[in-house]
Scaffold this active site. Sequence first.
Site, PDB file in Angstrom:
ATOM      1  N   THR A  74      38.500  33.137  35.720  1.00 47.19           N
ATOM      2  CA  THR A  74      39.298  32.941  36.942  1.00 47.19           C
ATOM      3  C   THR A  74      39.117  34.161  37.839  1.00 47.19           C
ATOM      4  O   THR A  74      38.819  34.029  39.039  1.00 47.19           O
ATOM      5  CB  THR A  74      40.779  32.700  36.588  1.00 47.19           C
ATOM      6  OG1 THR A  74      40.850  31.540  35.752  1.00 47.19           O
ATOM      7  CG2 THR A  74      41.625  32.502  37.831  1.00 47.19           C
ATOM      8  N   ASN A 152      33.626  20.934  32.986  1.00 51.05           N
ATOM      9  CA  ASN A 152      34.473  21.180  31.814  1.00 51.05           C
ATOM     10  C   ASN A 152      35.132  19.910  31.267  1.00 51.05           C
ATOM     11  O   ASN A 152      35.522  19.861  30.113  1.00 51.05           O
ATOM     12  CB  ASN A 152      35.567  22.208  32.152  1.00 51.05           C
ATOM     13  CG  ASN A 152      36.282  21.891  33.436  1.00 51.05           C
ATOM     14  OD1 ASN A 152      35.667  21.805  34.497  1.00 51.05           O
ATOM     15  ND2 ASN A 152      37.580  21.706  33.369  1.00 51.05           N
ATOM     16  N   GLN A 180      31.227  26.775  31.104  1.00 55.34           N
ATOM     17  CA  GLN A 180      31.009  25.792  30.043  1.00 55.34           C
ATOM     18  C   GLN A 180      29.528  25.659  29.673  1.00 55.34           C
ATOM     19  O   GLN A 180      29.184  24.839  28.813  1.00 55.34           O
ATOM     20  CB  GLN A 180      31.573  24.422  30.458  1.00 55.34           C
ATOM     21  CG  GLN A 180      33.069  24.436  30.738  1.00 55.34           C
ATOM     22  CD  GLN A 180      33.935  24.606  29.489  1.00 55.34           C
ATOM     23  OE1 GLN A 180      33.444  24.521  28.358  1.00 55.34           O
ATOM     24  NE2 GLN A 180      35.223  24.845  29.679  1.00 55.34           N
ATOM     25  N   SER A 200      33.174  33.377  30.758  1.00 52.47           N
ATOM     26  CA  SER A 200      34.425  33.659  30.057  1.00 52.47           C
ATOM     27  C   SER A 200      34.166  33.729  28.551  1.00 52.47           C
ATOM     28  O   SER A 200      33.481  32.862  27.994  1.00 52.47           O
ATOM     29  CB  SER A 200      35.413  32.536  30.359  1.00 52.47           C
ATOM     30  OG  SER A 200      36.617  32.755  29.667  1.00 52.47           O
ATOM     31  N   HIS A 202      36.324  33.437  25.950  1.00 47.39           N
ATOM     32  CA  HIS A 202      37.055  32.599  24.990  1.00 47.39           C
ATOM     33  C   HIS A 202      36.522  31.175  24.898  1.00 47.39           C
ATOM     34  O   HIS A 202      36.990  30.392  24.078  1.00 47.39           O
ATOM     35  CB  HIS A 202      38.567  32.612  25.280  1.00 47.39           C
ATOM     36  CG  HIS A 202      39.023  31.854  26.483  1.00 47.39           C
ATOM     37  ND1 HIS A 202      39.604  30.613  26.385  1.00 47.39           N
ATOM     38  CD2 HIS A 202      39.017  32.156  27.802  1.00 47.39           C
ATOM     39  CE1 HIS A 202      39.950  30.199  27.594  1.00 47.39           C
ATOM     40  NE2 HIS A 202      39.598  31.110  28.468  1.00 47.39           N
ATOM     41  N   THR A 238      41.106  50.474  33.438  1.00 54.44           N
ATOM     42  CA  THR A 238      40.476  50.802  32.147  1.00 54.44           C
ATOM     43  C   THR A 238      39.924  49.541  31.507  1.00 54.44           C
ATOM     44  O   THR A 238      40.601  48.513  31.460  1.00 54.44           O
ATOM     45  CB  THR A 238      41.514  51.464  31.203  1.00 54.44           C
ATOM     46  OG1 THR A 238      42.016  52.621  31.870  1.00 54.44           O
ATOM     47  CG2 THR A 238      40.894  51.853  29.875  1.00 54.44           C
ATOM     48  N   CYS A 327      44.755  23.557  32.089  1.00 58.06           N
ATOM     49  CA  CYS A 327      45.701  23.933  33.145  1.00 58.06           C
ATOM     50  C   CYS A 327      46.103  22.726  33.982  1.00 58.06           C
ATOM     51  O   CYS A 327      47.213  22.626  34.467  1.00 58.06           O
ATOM     52  CB  CYS A 327      45.107  25.035  34.021  1.00 58.06           C
ATOM     53  SG  CYS A 327      43.399  24.791  34.379  1.00 58.06           S
TER      54      CYS A 327
END
Length: 390
Positions: A74, A152, A180, A200, A202, A238, A327
């Site tokens: 995102t 997706n 994806q 991404s 995950h 960081t 989502c």
Amino acid sequence: MANLLYFDNNATTAPAREVLDAMWPCFVEHYGNPSSLHGAGEDAAQAVAAARAALARLVGAGSPARLCFTSGATESNVTALRSALRSQRERRRVLASAVEHPAVLEPLAAARAEGFEVVTIGVDSDGRLDLAQLRAELDERAALVSVMAVNNETGVVHDLAAVAAEARSAGALLHVDAVQAAGKLAFSCEGLGADFVAFSAHKLHGPKGVGALYVRRGVELEPLLRGGPQEQERRGGTENVPGIVGFGKAATLAREWLESGGPQRLASLRDRLENELLRTIEGTHVHGRGAPRVCNTSNLRFDGISGEALVALASDDGLCVSTGAACSASRHRPSHVLLAMGLSPAEASSSVRLSLSRYTTEAEVERALEVLSNAVRRLRALLGAMPAPR
Ligand code: PLP
């Protein structure tokens, strides 16, 4: 949740054991700040550099320096879209596919409110991008083209080589959401010639809360987060060292799996699932089946039932599936992707997505088939719904 049948890998994946093993020392031993000048800082900086190199190999970034770590796709999408549009003075038009993820559609809605003209490029009934429309709408007014690599919800793979050629010939920037695609098919940012590509961790058995943005050499990037010189001054704050190290390990594992013929094996497992459902449950349809699809995704419609009710009933038997993007599913609206493919709201609402992973076994597919068949039959009996004639 010992007997969980997890078929929602496009929402998120289980972190691989090797990923967790790689992350653990970053919490307990090598916890330095990569910007620090002492040994602990140097160790952390080296770990981040190794992870960047591993991801660069997986996604064909050319040089690791082209990749900037973020908090997830995102953030990568929002950073890229915002930066691309801010760099434009004359060109005020954006073209994006109708089936993009909300992480692209919502920033583009904000761009529209700021005066950009956002043109939606449609898809056909199999979810393939309308390249003729893209060509017709692309001219010297276009600042940016945004098309995802793999959808997706349906797993449909877009013809990005054709999209890139069109964008290039009109002098527009190209943004690709490749969330994806990474780790599921061969993908090369450099080969494609995209300007921005979002990833991404995950979604490929890495940890949540870490992503990356590829920025082509020579393309300007305005940071979204200012506040420090990290990530070559492209993203302040960081670094999430454990997350980045986990992402690097996930990228290495994904590359090994791709090179060992994993996608072909997974596609045949997915095809077995689909074929059995088509054979045994009347009124079953597979969306996007006529288009090239990624190996792990199946979007199905069972006539006469509610997809949400099916998700709930399957969940009672330990099977995790979804009605679309995690989502959007929580918003209880029919999928914008299926509507764009020409389904009616009722048809879209009768659909569910099953997404497998490289860890899905044949035995799990058999159990999922059983749970789904029972759930569809029970729902149909309950609702007295008749499947539409084939
Ligand atoms: N883009 C696509 C295509 C996705 O599937 C997702 C996740 O659902 C995202 C973007 C958002 O990714 P993240 O959860 O890393 O912010």
